[in-house]
Write an enzyme that holds these catalytic residues in place. Structure first.
Site, PDB file in Angstrom:
ATOM      1  N   LYS A  19      -2.578  17.400  16.887  1.00 50.95           N
ATOM      2  CA  LYS A  19      -3.912  16.793  16.681  1.00 50.95           C
ATOM      3  C   LYS A  19      -3.675  15.299  16.441  1.00 50.95           C
ATOM      4  O   LYS A  19      -3.407  14.863  15.320  1.00 50.95           O
ATOM      5  CB  LYS A  19      -4.571  17.444  15.462  1.00 50.95           C
ATOM      6  CG  LYS A  19      -6.069  17.429  15.435  1.00 50.95           C
ATOM      7  CD  LYS A  19      -6.731  16.071  15.392  1.00 50.95           C
ATOM      8  CE  LYS A  19      -6.515  15.266  14.156  1.00 50.95           C
ATOM      9  NZ  LYS A  19      -7.106  13.908  14.158  1.00 50.95           N
TER      10      LYS A  19
ATOM     11  N   GLY B  54      -9.937  14.454  19.148  1.00 51.67           N
ATOM     12  CA  GLY B  54     -11.342  14.358  18.769  1.00 51.67           C
ATOM     13  C   GLY B  54     -11.515  13.382  17.630  1.00 51.67           C
ATOM     14  O   GLY B  54     -10.544  12.963  16.996  1.00 51.67           O
TER      15      GLY B  54
ATOM     16  N   GLY C  23     -13.872  13.878  14.996  1.00 50.67           N
ATOM     17  CA  GLY C  23     -14.416  14.452  13.754  1.00 50.67           C
ATOM     18  C   GLY C  23     -13.338  15.007  12.848  1.00 50.67           C
ATOM     19  O   GLY C  23     -12.296  15.482  13.302  1.00 50.67           O
TER      20      GLY C  23
ATOM     21  N   GLU D  27       4.343  12.600   5.322  1.00 45.28           N
ATOM     22  CA  GLU D  27       4.867  11.229   5.410  1.00 45.28           C
ATOM     23  C   GLU D  27       3.698  10.309   5.123  1.00 45.28           C
ATOM     24  O   GLU D  27       2.843  10.106   5.987  1.00 45.28           O
ATOM     25  CB  GLU D  27       5.387  10.949   6.825  1.00 45.28           C
ATOM     26  CG  GLU D  27       6.633  11.672   7.206  1.00 45.28           C
ATOM     27  CD  GLU D  27       7.858  11.127   6.517  1.00 45.28           C
ATOM     28  OE1 GLU D  27       8.826  11.895   6.400  1.00 45.28           O
ATOM     29  OE2 GLU D  27       7.853   9.962   6.080  1.00 45.28           O
TER      30      GLU D  27
ATOM     31  N   CYS E 270       4.148   1.707   7.708  1.00 40.83           N
ATOM     32  CA  CYS E 270       4.181   2.325   6.389  1.00 40.83           C
ATOM     33  C   CYS E 270       5.345   1.808   5.563  1.00 40.83           C
ATOM     34  O   CYS E 270       5.306   1.851   4.352  1.00 40.83           O
ATOM     35  CB  CYS E 270       4.302   3.835   6.557  1.00 40.83           C
ATOM     36  SG  CYS E 270       5.651   4.279   7.635  1.00 40.83           S
TER      37      CYS E 270
ATOM     38  N   GLU F  27      -1.819  -0.019  -0.802  1.00 41.52           N
ATOM     39  CA  GLU F  27      -1.354  -0.278   0.560  1.00 41.52           C
ATOM     40  C   GLU F  27      -2.486  -0.929   1.359  1.00 41.52           C
ATOM     41  O   GLU F  27      -3.575  -0.367   1.464  1.00 41.52           O
ATOM     42  CB  GLU F  27      -0.953   1.045   1.212  1.00 41.52           C
ATOM     43  CG  GLU F  27      -0.323   0.854   2.556  1.00 41.52           C
ATOM     44  CD  GLU F  27      -0.034   2.188   3.230  1.00 41.52           C
ATOM     45  OE1 GLU F  27      -0.892   3.096   3.168  1.00 41.52           O
ATOM     46  OE2 GLU F  27       1.036   2.311   3.829  1.00 41.52           O
TER      47      GLU F  27
HETATM   48  P1  NAD Z   1      -5.507   8.803   7.518  1.00 41.51           P
HETATM   49  O1  NAD Z   1      -4.890   9.567   6.423  1.00 41.51           O
HETATM   50  O2  NAD Z   1      -6.790   8.119   7.279  1.00 41.51           O
HETATM   51  O3  NAD Z   1      -5.767   9.736   8.792  1.00 41.51           O
HETATM   52  C1  NAD Z   1      -4.725  10.460   9.366  1.00 41.51           C
HETATM   53  C2  NAD Z   1      -5.194  11.695  10.095  1.00 41.51           C
HETATM   54  O4  NAD Z   1      -5.771  12.592   9.172  1.00 41.51           O
HETATM   55  C3  NAD Z   1      -6.206  11.504  11.212  1.00 41.51           C
HETATM   56  O5  NAD Z   1      -5.709  12.183  12.342  1.00 41.51           O
HETATM   57  C4  NAD Z   1      -7.441  12.200  10.673  1.00 41.51           C
HETATM   58  O6  NAD Z   1      -8.210  12.776  11.709  1.00 41.51           O
HETATM   59  C5  NAD Z   1      -6.836  13.266   9.817  1.00 41.51           C
HETATM   60  N1  NAD Z   1      -7.720  13.823   8.786  1.00 41.51           N
HETATM   61  C6  NAD Z   1      -8.851  13.319   8.275  1.00 41.51           C
HETATM   62  N2  NAD Z   1      -9.350  14.167   7.338  1.00 41.51           N
HETATM   63  C7  NAD Z   1      -8.520  15.218   7.251  1.00 41.51           C
HETATM   64  C8  NAD Z   1      -8.485  16.413   6.465  1.00 41.51           C
HETATM   65  N3  NAD Z   1      -9.422  16.680   5.562  1.00 41.51           N
HETATM   66  N4  NAD Z   1      -7.460  17.256   6.640  1.00 41.51           N
HETATM   67  C9  NAD Z   1      -6.500  16.992   7.550  1.00 41.51           C
HETATM   68  N5  NAD Z   1      -6.462  15.888   8.312  1.00 41.51           N
HETATM   69  C10 NAD Z   1      -7.468  14.999   8.165  1.00 41.51           C
HETATM   70  O7  NAD Z   1      -4.373   7.761   7.943  1.00 41.51           O
HETATM   71  P2  NAD Z   1      -4.426   6.628   9.038  1.00 41.51           P
HETATM   72  O8  NAD Z   1      -5.331   5.549   8.595  1.00 41.51           O
HETATM   73  O9  NAD Z   1      -4.595   7.192  10.386  1.00 41.51           O
HETATM   74  O10 NAD Z   1      -2.916   6.098   8.967  1.00 41.51           O
HETATM   75  C11 NAD Z   1      -2.530   5.128   8.083  1.00 41.51           C
HETATM   76  C12 NAD Z   1      -1.704   5.738   6.976  1.00 41.51           C
HETATM   77  O11 NAD Z   1      -0.589   6.398   7.531  1.00 41.51           O
HETATM   78  C13 NAD Z   1      -1.145   4.701   6.045  1.00 41.51           C
HETATM   79  O12 NAD Z   1      -1.276   5.129   4.719  1.00 41.51           O
HETATM   80  C14 NAD Z   1       0.305   4.641   6.429  1.00 41.51           C
HETATM   81  O13 NAD Z   1       1.173   4.198   5.450  1.00 41.51           O
HETATM   82  C15 NAD Z   1       0.589   6.040   6.845  1.00 41.51           C
HETATM   83  N6  NAD Z   1       1.746   6.103   7.710  1.00 41.51           N
HETATM   84  C16 NAD Z   1       2.875   6.675   7.210  1.00 41.51           C
HETATM   85  C17 NAD Z   1       4.020   6.733   7.984  1.00 41.51           C
HETATM   86  C18 NAD Z   1       5.262   7.389   7.445  1.00 41.51           C
HETATM   87  O14 NAD Z   1       6.112   7.756   8.235  1.00 41.51           O
HETATM   88  N7  NAD Z   1       5.419   7.540   6.150  1.00 41.51           N
HETATM   89  C19 NAD Z   1       4.013   6.213   9.281  1.00 41.51           C
HETATM   90  C20 NAD Z   1       2.858   5.629   9.757  1.00 41.51           C
HETATM   91  C21 NAD Z   1       1.715   5.595   8.960  1.00 41.51           C
END
Ligand code: NAD
Length: 502
Positions: A195, A227, A229, A271, A305, A407
């Site tokens: 996803k 998607g 949503g 992560e 990150c 962050e």
């Molecule tokens: P996010 O947490 O806002 O969204 C990530 C994903 O979660 C999306 O695909 C979203 O559709 C999904 N999501 C939303 N609600 C959910 C739910 N209730 N249950 C399950 N999934 C759900 O993160 P983002 O803004 O896309 O990414 C940025 C974040 O990612 C930053 O905090 C960054 O540090 C982190 N990041 C970490 C690494 C690592 O390897 N540690 C690498 C890249 C990014």
């Protein structure tokens, strides 16, 4: 503008179908959504906008594929062949991959070793690990003596696939992160639903097509559902047929995934974010150090990150260090801001307007809380399209300020002075996060001593970077578990002990 001077229309990377159970199918109602190029705001493609029912179908297909067992029972050689086929195909179609990463993720060429080359290397690493990983290990077993006699036990540890996995990679380095999940999940015999982030469906569906063409996997081993949503993600992390979730993203969503995992004690790998310190030990070569200290203000516009966004410098060097950093990022011949399609551009946009606004709110809070805005903080002058921001450096930052604790995920660095190394270590560790840290200095022994005291999953000294066969992941709120190399393989296996009397 006359037609002669009109720029050519943006190249499109459209996808109308999801891959479920080995078939390319439309999302419910044929729904799709548009994906913009963050540098130009032009639409560069559309992707299926799946519903909860689509996700349920994908999960059922992955479950069926797991229970049918063809992939689970495949040999290490079969899995290695598949993973090498994926790597070969990515290599052969690298320029197409590059074009999508530029258009969708705003990936400047300077980031292409991570964006383009590393995913290929990761698939090869997991192809090798599929063969080298000790899926079956014999344990020494002493003879058992009882009144009935003496007998020998034979004892074996078997690493079995976890089962049906929900993979949720992110958008900033989309293929790098995808390969770190998909590679080991395949190498260990799991089935899965991928996803992608709503910001990054096009590169994922492109990979999905490529894998479908070259890998010859049984239907349903990998299913791809895109998607906008939240309900499709919620379904993926709470559906009883899912055995494991591997997620890269924010702490907020990470917590929701853990909560959703509680009833079935689902395996979860997280992560999450970071607020990494970059400790400067000495001023022996400030001109060399300055670009590296300032890197998160331009490299992928700070959307990483594990970037050293909290710079810690000896107090006596603080003014000089800030001056050098500001001088470097202000040189527009070097830190050129623009469309990442131009290979000479060093700094591109952030991924969406909503992300730009969130970063601007942090900048505003830094100013209000009394930090000194040494440079940046605005949208670049004269740029009308694209979600651009200037490289931004705050000086005199108290580590307890919001801009030093939360962050930002944008091109913003804070600089904080320290009096001695113990204080530097204390400040570095004064964070809820624990993903990475950087140290720059001439004394490598001292640097390693400092590294050992940092509460982070990774420490990079003098720009030493991540390597493919190494573990990557965080302490504290930066996550649970590790990906990379054999650590990634362990994430996707369950340990089973088998013992028999001989
Ligand atoms: P996010 O947490 O806002 O969204 C990530 C994903 O979660 C999306 O695909 C979203 O559709 C999904 N999501 C939303 N609600 C959910 C739910 N209730 N249950 C399950 N999934 C759900 O993160 P983002 O803004 O896309 O990414 C940025 C974040 O990612 C930053 O905090 C960054 O540090 C982190 N990041 C970490 C690494 C690592 O390897 N540690 C690498 C890249 C990014």
């Amino acid at each position: 503008m006359t037609s002669a001077t009109k720029p050519p229309p943006a190249r499109r990377f459209d996808h109308d179908r999801l891959l479920i159970g080995g078939k390319w199918v439309e999302a419910t109602g044929g729904r799709t959504y548009d994906v913009p190029n963050p540098a130009t705001e032009e639409i560069v493609g559309r992707a299926p906008d799946a519903s909860r029912e689509d996700m349920q179908r994908a999960i059922a297909a992955a479950r069926k594929a797991f229970e049918d067992g063809a992939w689970r029972r495949s040999t290490p050689r079969d899995r290695a062949r598949v993973l090498h086929a994926i790597a070969d195909a990515l290599e052969a179609r690298k320029e197409e991959m590059r074009a999508i990463l530029i258009a969708e993720a705003g990936a400047c060429w300077v980031s292409h070793d991570t964006q383009v080359e590393w995913p290929i290397r990761h698939f090869r690493t997991y192809a090798d690990l599929a063969i080298q990983f000790p899926f079956e290990q014999m344990l020494p077993a002493p003879p058992i003596q009882s009144p009935m006699g003496t007998w020998l036990n034979t004892s074996m540890v078997h690493s079995a696939p976890v089962g049906v996995c929900g993979l949720i990679p992110t958008w900033n380095f989309p293929l790098f992160v995808l390969a770190q999940k998909l590679g080991p999940a395949l190498a260990t015999g799991n089935t899965m639903v991928v996803k992608p982030s709503p910001y990054g469906p096009l590169i994922n569906l492109w990979v999905a097509k490529l894998i479908d063409e070259v890998a010859d996997l049984p239907p349903g081993v990998i299913n791809w559902v895109t998607g906008q949503g939240a309900e499709i993600s919620e379904e993926l992390v709470s559906n009883p047929s899912i055995d494991k979730v591997s997620f890269t993203g924010s702490i907020v969503v990470g917590r929701r995934i853990l909560a959703a995992a509680a009833d079935r004690l689902r395996r979860v790998h997280l992560e999450l974010g970071g607020k990494s310190a970059h400790i400067l030990l000495d001023g022996d070569n400030l001109d060399m150090a300055a670009p590296s200290l300032a890197a998160p203000t331009f490299f992928h516009s700070g959307q990483g990150c594990a970037m050293g966004t909290r710079v810690l410098v000896p107090r006596a060097l603080a003014d000089k260090a800030v001056e050098k950093m500001v001088g470097f990022v202000g040189n527009r011949d070097i830190v050129k801001i623009g469309d990442p399609a131009d290979p000479s551009v060093l700094m591109g946009p952030v991924v969406r307007e909503e992300r730009r606004r969130a970063i601007e709110a942090y900048i505003e809070s830094g100013i209000k809380e009394g930090a000194t805005l040494a440079t940046g903080g605005k949208r670049p002058a004269g740029v009308e399209k694209g979600y651009f921001l200037e490289p931004t450096i705050f000086a005199d930052v108290d580590n307890r300020l919001k801009i030093a604790q939360e962050e930002i995920f944008g091109p913003v660095v804070t600089v904080t002075a320290y009096d001695d190394l113990d204080q530097a270590i204390r400040i570095a560790n004064d964070s809820d996060y624990g993903l990475a840290a950087m140290i720059t200095g001439t004394d490598q022994v001292k640097a390693v001593e400092v590294a050992r005291q940092l509460r982070t999953g990774n420490v990079w000294i003098n720009a030493g970077g991540n390597i493919g066969n190494a573990p990557f992941g965080g302490f504290k709120l930066s996550g649970i578990g590790r990906e990379g190399g054999v650590w990634g393989m362990h994430e996707f296996t369950e340990v089973q002990h088998i013992v028999w009397r001989s």
